[in-house]
Design a protein around this motif. Structure first.
Motif, mmCIF file in Angstrom:
data_model
loop_
_atom_site.group_PDB
_atom_site.id
_atom_site.type_symbol
_atom_site.label_atom_id
_atom_site.label_comp_id
_atom_site.label_asym_id
_atom_site.label_seq_id
_atom_site.Cartn_x
_atom_site.Cartn_y
_atom_site.Cartn_z
ATOM 1 N N GLY A 97 -71.985 -73.709 -40.638
ATOM 2 C CA GLY A 97 -71.991 -72.412 -41.298
ATOM 3 C C GLY A 97 -72.617 -71.324 -40.433
ATOM 4 N N TYR A 98 -73.718 -71.648 -39.757
ATOM 5 C CA TYR A 98 -74.363 -70.674 -38.879
ATOM 6 C C TYR A 98 -73.487 -70.372 -37.660
ATOM 7 C CZ TYR A 98 -77.968 -68.451 -36.012
ATOM 8 O OH TYR A 98 -78.671 -67.569 -35.237
ATOM 9 N N ALA A 99 -72.809 -71.402 -37.149
ATOM 10 C CA ALA A 99 -71.903 -71.179 -36.021
ATOM 11 C C ALA A 99 -70.749 -70.261 -36.430
ATOM 12 C CB ALA A 99 -71.365 -72.523 -35.519
ATOM 13 N N ARG A 100 -70.249 -70.442 -37.656
ATOM 14 C CA ARG A 100 -69.164 -69.582 -38.138
ATOM 15 C C ARG A 100 -69.637 -68.127 -38.249
ATOM 16 N NH1 ARG A 100 -68.621 -71.847 -42.720
ATOM 17 N NH2 ARG A 100 -67.535 -73.671 -41.864
ATOM 18 N N ARG A 101 -70.869 -67.927 -38.681
ATOM 19 C CA ARG A 101 -71.399 -66.574 -38.800
ATOM 20 C C ARG A 101 -71.528 -65.913 -37.414
ATOM 21 N NH1 ARG A 101 -77.257 -66.336 -40.953
ATOM 22 N NH2 ARG A 101 -76.322 -67.853 -42.388
ATOM 23 N N LEU A 102 -71.980 -66.686 -36.410
ATOM 24 C CA LEU A 102 -72.101 -66.141 -35.058
ATOM 25 C C LEU A 102 -70.739 -65.723 -34.500
ATOM 26 C CD1 LEU A 102 -74.676 -68.604 -33.427
ATOM 27 C CD2 LEU A 102 -75.092 -66.251 -34.171
ATOM 28 N N LEU A 103 -69.718 -66.511 -34.806
ATOM 29 C CA LEU A 103 -68.378 -66.181 -34.319
ATOM 30 C C LEU A 103 -67.838 -64.934 -35.015
ATOM 31 C CD1 LEU A 103 -66.824 -69.780 -34.163
ATOM 32 C CD2 LEU A 103 -67.474 -68.357 -32.230
ATOM 33 N N LYS A 104 -68.060 -64.803 -36.336
ATOM 34 C CA LYS A 104 -67.565 -63.632 -37.068
ATOM 35 C C LYS A 104 -68.262 -62.358 -36.617
ATOM 36 C CE LYS A 104 -65.932 -65.822 -41.328
ATOM 37 N NZ LYS A 104 -66.088 -65.887 -42.808
ATOM 38 N N GLN A 105 -69.547 -62.465 -36.294
ATOM 39 C CA GLN A 105 -70.303 -61.286 -35.877
ATOM 40 C C GLN A 105 -70.052 -60.927 -34.412
ATOM 41 O OE1 GLN A 105 -74.370 -62.300 -36.749
ATOM 42 N NE2 GLN A 105 -74.133 -62.027 -38.984
ATOM 43 N N GLY A 106 -69.297 -61.752 -33.720
ATOM 44 C CA GLY A 106 -69.000 -61.456 -32.324
ATOM 45 C C GLY A 106 -70.143 -61.762 -31.376
ATOM 46 N N ARG A 107 -71.143 -62.521 -31.830
ATOM 47 C CA ARG A 107 -72.281 -62.856 -30.977
ATOM 48 C C ARG A 107 -72.034 -64.120 -30.168
ATOM 49 N NH1 ARG A 107 -76.896 -63.206 -35.316
ATOM 50 N NH2 ARG A 107 -78.085 -63.913 -33.479
ATOM 51 N N ALA A 108 -70.936 -64.814 -30.436
ATOM 52 C CA ALA A 108 -70.606 -66.046 -29.718
ATOM 53 C C ALA A 108 -69.091 -66.185 -29.648
ATOM 54 C CB ALA A 108 -71.230 -67.256 -30.394
#
Length: 281
Positions: free
Chosen positions: A20-31
């Motif tokens: 879930g945290y990895a998905r949030r990083l991808l959506k925010q463009g941070r990863a």
């Protein structure tokens, strides 16, 4: 649930994170996605002094598959788990096929070629067959890959060892370990007693019997005692190089009886015993 591996922009491994945290990083463009398998993301910033928890990779070796688990020793949490499939059996079948093709040249009328067998003596000390070398290389490759994706500092492997003589004979003990299957017998006399002095396929008695390979030599069968039986000339010619399941397709009772009398091959146990000490480099 397996966690997602994460590295910073310099490729340094960080602590695996929840999906879930990895998905949030991808959506925010941070990863961004770095590897599809094992799923790994890469941060778009560099972490100056990352604080990571040491992980341990554990291996459960097998002949056809090897279990892999990455564990956090401090918390006992399983970070990642997978099953690694080996190609050892496929490699063995392809080498047998290549050997059969090479042997078939002897019967062809082709151009003369100088023998090349003398340049194949390259078996140095510690040599392993390609099928076993493939298992070791496969495990080593993935251990090195995982060490790039997460902070692995220790490795553990279950040292499996099979007593193959005990697997064949549950009552073996003492001197029996020093003697072979046919101790005190000639091979033919042993087979005559084992198969009751009759043809294994038609059960005829009082006829000349021939040595028969249950799994044909032409298809990779061995000369082990467990692969030999007795057959009359008629049955031997009729079977030829057919698989026993095909030859006895219309006689399921005979097939079941022969399979029950023949001991199961120990290829898988031998493969695990041979590769139990992996050389991690």
């Amino acid at each position: 649930m397996s966690k997602v591996f994460i590295v910073d922009t310099s490729g340094n491994p960080l602590d695996p994170v929840h999906p879930g945290y990895a998905r949030r990083l991808l959506k925010q463009g941070r990863a961004a996605i770095w590897k599809r398998f094992p799923f790994t993301i890469i941060l778009k910033i560099e972490i100056a002094q990352p604080v990571v928890q040491p992980l341990r990779i554990k291996l459960d070796p097998g002949s056809r598959t090897t279990g892999i688990a990455i564990v956090n020793d401090a918390t006992g949490e399983v970070v990642f788990a997978a099953e690694l499939a080996h190609r050892g059996h496929q490699i063995k079948e392809r080498l047998d096929s290549r050997r059969a093709v090479r042997r078939s040249r002897r019967a062809r009328k082709t151009r003369y070629r100088q023998p090349r067998w003398s340049n194949r003596k390259n078996k140095k000390k510690g040599w392993l067959p390609p099928s076993l070398e493939s298992r070791i290389s496969n495990v080593l490759t993935w251990v090195h890959r995982f060490s790039r994706y997460c902070p692995i500092t220790a490795i553990s492997m279950e040292l499996v060892r099979f007593d193959m003589q005990l697997m064949e004979n549950a009552e073996i003990s003492g001197v029996g370990y020093q003697q072979g299957t046919v101790a005190g017998y000639e091979i033919r006399e042993h087979l005559l007693e084992k198969w009751n002095r009759q043809c294994a396929y038609c059960e005829k008695e009082g006829v000349p019997l021939q040595l028969e390979h249950i799994h044909p030599r032409a298809k990779g069968g061995s000369n082990r005692i467990s692969n030999l039986c007795l057959a009359c000339e008629k049955c031997n010619r009729a079977k030829g190089t057919q698989d026993i399941a095909v030859f006895l397709k219309k006689k399921p009772d005979v097939l079941k009886r022969i399979q029950a009398q023949v001991k199961h091959p120990l290829k898988d146990a031998a493969a695990v015993n041979t590769t139990r000490w992996l050389r991690f480099v």
